[in-house]
Design a protein around this motif. Sequence first.
Motif, PDB file in Angstrom:
ATOM      1  N   MET A 292       0.833  11.939  -0.617  1.00  0.00           N
ATOM      2  CA  MET A 292       1.647  13.159  -0.728  1.00  0.00           C
ATOM      3  C   MET A 292       2.665  13.148   0.398  1.00  0.00           C
ATOM      4  N   PHE A 293       3.904  12.806   0.054  1.00  0.00           N
ATOM      5  CA  PHE A 293       5.001  12.841   1.050  1.00  0.00           C
ATOM      6  C   PHE A 293       6.306  12.872   0.256  1.00  0.00           C
ATOM      7  N   PRO A 294       7.369  13.438   0.846  1.00  0.00           N
ATOM      8  CA  PRO A 294       8.561  13.749   0.043  1.00  0.00           C
ATOM      9  C   PRO A 294       9.254  12.546  -0.587  1.00  0.00           C
ATOM     10  N   THR A 295       9.125  11.362   0.011  1.00  0.00           N
ATOM     11  CA  THR A 295       9.813  10.206  -0.575  1.00  0.00           C
ATOM     12  C   THR A 295       8.911   9.398  -1.511  1.00  0.00           C
ATOM     13  N   LEU A 296       7.742   9.943  -1.851  1.00  0.00           N
ATOM     14  CA  LEU A 296       6.898   9.305  -2.869  1.00  0.00           C
ATOM     15  C   LEU A 296       7.705   9.275  -4.173  1.00  0.00           C
ATOM     16  N   THR A 297       7.901   8.095  -4.750  1.00  0.00           N
ATOM     17  CA  THR A 297       8.736   8.008  -5.961  1.00  0.00           C
ATOM     18  C   THR A 297       7.898   8.323  -7.196  1.00  0.00           C
ATOM     19  N   PRO A 298       8.553   8.749  -8.291  1.00  0.00           N
ATOM     20  CA  PRO A 298       7.797   8.973  -9.533  1.00  0.00           C
ATOM     21  C   PRO A 298       7.033   7.725  -9.966  1.00  0.00           C
ATOM     22  N   ALA A 299       7.608   6.553  -9.766  1.00  0.00           N
ATOM     23  CA  ALA A 299       6.900   5.319 -10.155  1.00  0.00           C
ATOM     24  C   ALA A 299       5.641   5.126  -9.305  1.00  0.00           C
ATOM     25  N   GLN A 300       5.753   5.406  -8.000  1.00  0.00           N
ATOM     26  CA  GLN A 300       4.568   5.298  -7.136  1.00  0.00           C
ATOM     27  C   GLN A 300       3.520   6.325  -7.551  1.00  0.00           C
ATOM     28  N   GLN A 301       3.983   7.523  -7.859  1.00  0.00           N
ATOM     29  CA  GLN A 301       3.027   8.562  -8.245  1.00  0.00           C
ATOM     30  C   GLN A 301       2.334   8.197  -9.554  1.00  0.00           C
ATOM     31  N   ASP A 302       3.087   7.635 -10.492  1.00  0.00           N
ATOM     32  CA  ASP A 302       2.483   7.181 -11.754  1.00  0.00           C
ATOM     33  C   ASP A 302       1.394   6.151 -11.491  1.00  0.00           C
ATOM     34  N   GLU A 303       1.652   5.287 -10.508  1.00  0.00           N
ATOM     35  CA  GLU A 303       0.672   4.256 -10.178  1.00  0.00           C
ATOM     36  C   GLU A 303      -0.615   4.889  -9.611  1.00  0.00           C
ATOM     37  N   VAL A 304      -0.436   5.887  -8.744  1.00  0.00           N
ATOM     38  CA  VAL A 304      -1.598   6.589  -8.176  1.00  0.00           C
ATOM     39  C   VAL A 304      -2.406   7.233  -9.305  1.00  0.00           C
TER      40      VAL A 304
ATOM     41  N   LEU B  29      -9.611   2.650  -4.834  1.00  0.00           N
ATOM     42  CA  LEU B  29      -8.207   3.084  -4.697  1.00  0.00           C
ATOM     43  C   LEU B  29      -7.519   2.278  -3.593  1.00  0.00           C
ATOM     44  N   ARG B  30      -8.178   2.158  -2.452  1.00  0.00           N
ATOM     45  CA  ARG B  30      -7.591   1.398  -1.343  1.00  0.00           C
ATOM     46  C   ARG B  30      -7.357  -0.050  -1.756  1.00  0.00           C
ATOM     47  N   SER B  31      -8.334  -0.630  -2.452  1.00  0.00           N
ATOM     48  CA  SER B  31      -8.199  -2.055  -2.788  1.00  0.00           C
ATOM     49  C   SER B  31      -7.105  -2.255  -3.835  1.00  0.00           C
ATOM     50  N   LYS B  32      -6.757  -1.203  -4.577  1.00  0.00           N
ATOM     51  CA  LYS B  32      -5.670  -1.310  -5.559  1.00  0.00           C
ATOM     52  C   LYS B  32      -4.333  -0.821  -4.992  1.00  0.00           C
ATOM     53  N   GLY B  33      -4.274  -0.657  -3.664  1.00  0.00           N
ATOM     54  CA  GLY B  33      -2.982  -0.347  -3.044  1.00  0.00           C
ATOM     55  C   GLY B  33      -2.653   1.134  -2.954  1.00  0.00           C
ATOM     56  N   VAL B  34      -3.641   1.989  -3.195  1.00  0.00           N
ATOM     57  CA  VAL B  34      -3.398   3.427  -3.063  1.00  0.00           C
ATOM     58  C   VAL B  34      -4.035   3.885  -1.745  1.00  0.00           C
TER      59      VAL B  34
ATOM     60  N   MET C 169       0.847  -1.205   0.000  1.00  0.00           N
ATOM     61  CA  MET C 169       0.000   0.000   0.000  1.00  0.00           C
ATOM     62  C   MET C 169       0.882   1.254   0.000  1.00  0.00           C
ATOM     63  N   ILE C 170       0.620   2.153  -0.928  1.00  0.00           N
ATOM     64  CA  ILE C 170       1.292   3.462  -0.909  1.00  0.00           C
ATOM     65  C   ILE C 170       0.508   4.321   0.094  1.00  0.00           C
ATOM     66  N   PRO C 171       1.127   4.758   1.193  1.00  0.00           N
ATOM     67  CA  PRO C 171       0.357   5.515   2.190  1.00  0.00           C
ATOM     68  C   PRO C 171       0.042   6.930   1.699  1.00  0.00           C
ATOM     69  N   TYR C 172      -0.890   7.613   2.376  1.00  0.00           N
ATOM     70  CA  TYR C 172      -1.174   9.006   1.962  1.00  0.00           C
ATOM     71  C   TYR C 172      -0.119   9.961   2.492  1.00  0.00           C
ATOM     72  N   GLY C 173       0.567   9.545   3.565  1.00  0.00           N
ATOM     73  CA  GLY C 173       1.646  10.371   4.107  1.00  0.00           C
ATOM     74  C   GLY C 173       2.590   9.471   4.871  1.00  0.00           C
ATOM     75  N   ARG C 174       3.873   9.817   4.894  1.00  0.00           N
ATOM     76  CA  ARG C 174       4.776   9.068   5.765  1.00  0.00           C
ATOM     77  C   ARG C 174       6.039   9.870   6.042  1.00  0.00           C
TER      78      ARG C 174
END
Length: 382
Positions: A361-373, A316-321, A1-6
């Motif tokens: 939305m958090f500073p270590t969110l990677t471009p690949a993770q963001q693309d997935e979102v 979104l939650r069920s798809k790991g976002v 799961m990509i969290p909303y913040g970390r």
Amino acid sequence: MIPYGRQDITDEDIAAVEAVLRSDFLTQGPAVPGFERALASYCGAAHGVAVSSATAALHIACLALKLGPGDRLWTSPNTFVASANCGLYCGAEVDFVDIDPQTYNMSVAALEAKLVKAAAEDRLPKVVIPVHFAGQSCEMREIHALGQRYGFRIIEDASHAVGGRYLGEPIGNCRYSDITVFSFHPVKIITTAEGGMALTNDSKLAEQMERLRSHGITREPATMAWESEGPWYYQQIELGYNFRMTDLQAALGHSQLQRLDDYVARRHSIAARYDEAFEGLPLTVPHQHPDSRSALHLYPIHLTNVAARRQVFEALRSKGVGVNVHYIPVHTQPHYRQLGFRVGDFPASERYYAGAISLPMFPTLTPAQQDEVIATLKGLLA
Ligand SMILES: *Cc1c(COP(=O)(O)O)cnc(C)c1O
């Protein structure tokens, strides 16, 4: 799961905390005043009072402003419950001012209209707490001018906003308020695990908040009710709490502060990428007010079709976002309904809530993770 913040914890942070663990003081040592001076100086405020949470900071800020039974505190319904609860802790009556549908911050027009009515009924607030939602400053110049006219004090709930700016100056300089409060919970901009700070330019307020965070005790002979009986002597001159921050936490916060500007810059590039990707979709991206440079704690989208919010959220939650919703309007919480508030009292905050989803939305969110979102959301809205 990509969290909303970390949080982001580096080797430097770990070394800073380890150094405290190996030192003479785990609490009430030099790291707390060191962090206070560093953050106050970053913000351009005269004093910082570090405490165990932003909730504690809001509580002692209200007490320092002498909020008590028979007084009124007004805040935004679009906030975490702590911005309102601090008034209840002090025995005051809490009320809300509806939000601006563009910024989701307290509406200056709604505030003014409510003040006019309250003045006629002799029910003016003693304290107003504007909340810098998602890290974007409220229109503090205008709110401060209303404070001058109607005689209320101002606490900025800047829990989302450390590192943000307003009219070209750092949020936290208290140019338009009595006290500004920050939170250092791990999902916020910088962290101390749990922790908060109250900033002020008023040395009397700072001195009193320092006392209130530690039982109401003074060791200063000048503030004692009668003469000191010796070097061991202290006096409890009012009722305070144990709201102290530890030196471990302060060392972590001080270390994190070194990266604050980088964090905010990174949040801006993530937001810009979301803004661009969502052009043409049936949703509203967060509006950036020209007077403010947001710290971008959150990236809340608002779905045009509010009826689809629950389904989109769950998908979104069920798809790991790991999305979230900020905020359930405080006046609709059971505790506040018991106090007499009803659904419909603050319709702009309720309309916003109905379609809101906070994306990762958090500073270590990677471009690949963001693309997935982005791809997941686009797939759901197609
Ligand atoms: C997080 C938050 C608080 C409370 O912060 P704590 O440090 O967890 O006590 C208060 N107000 C707002 C707007 C927040 O987001």
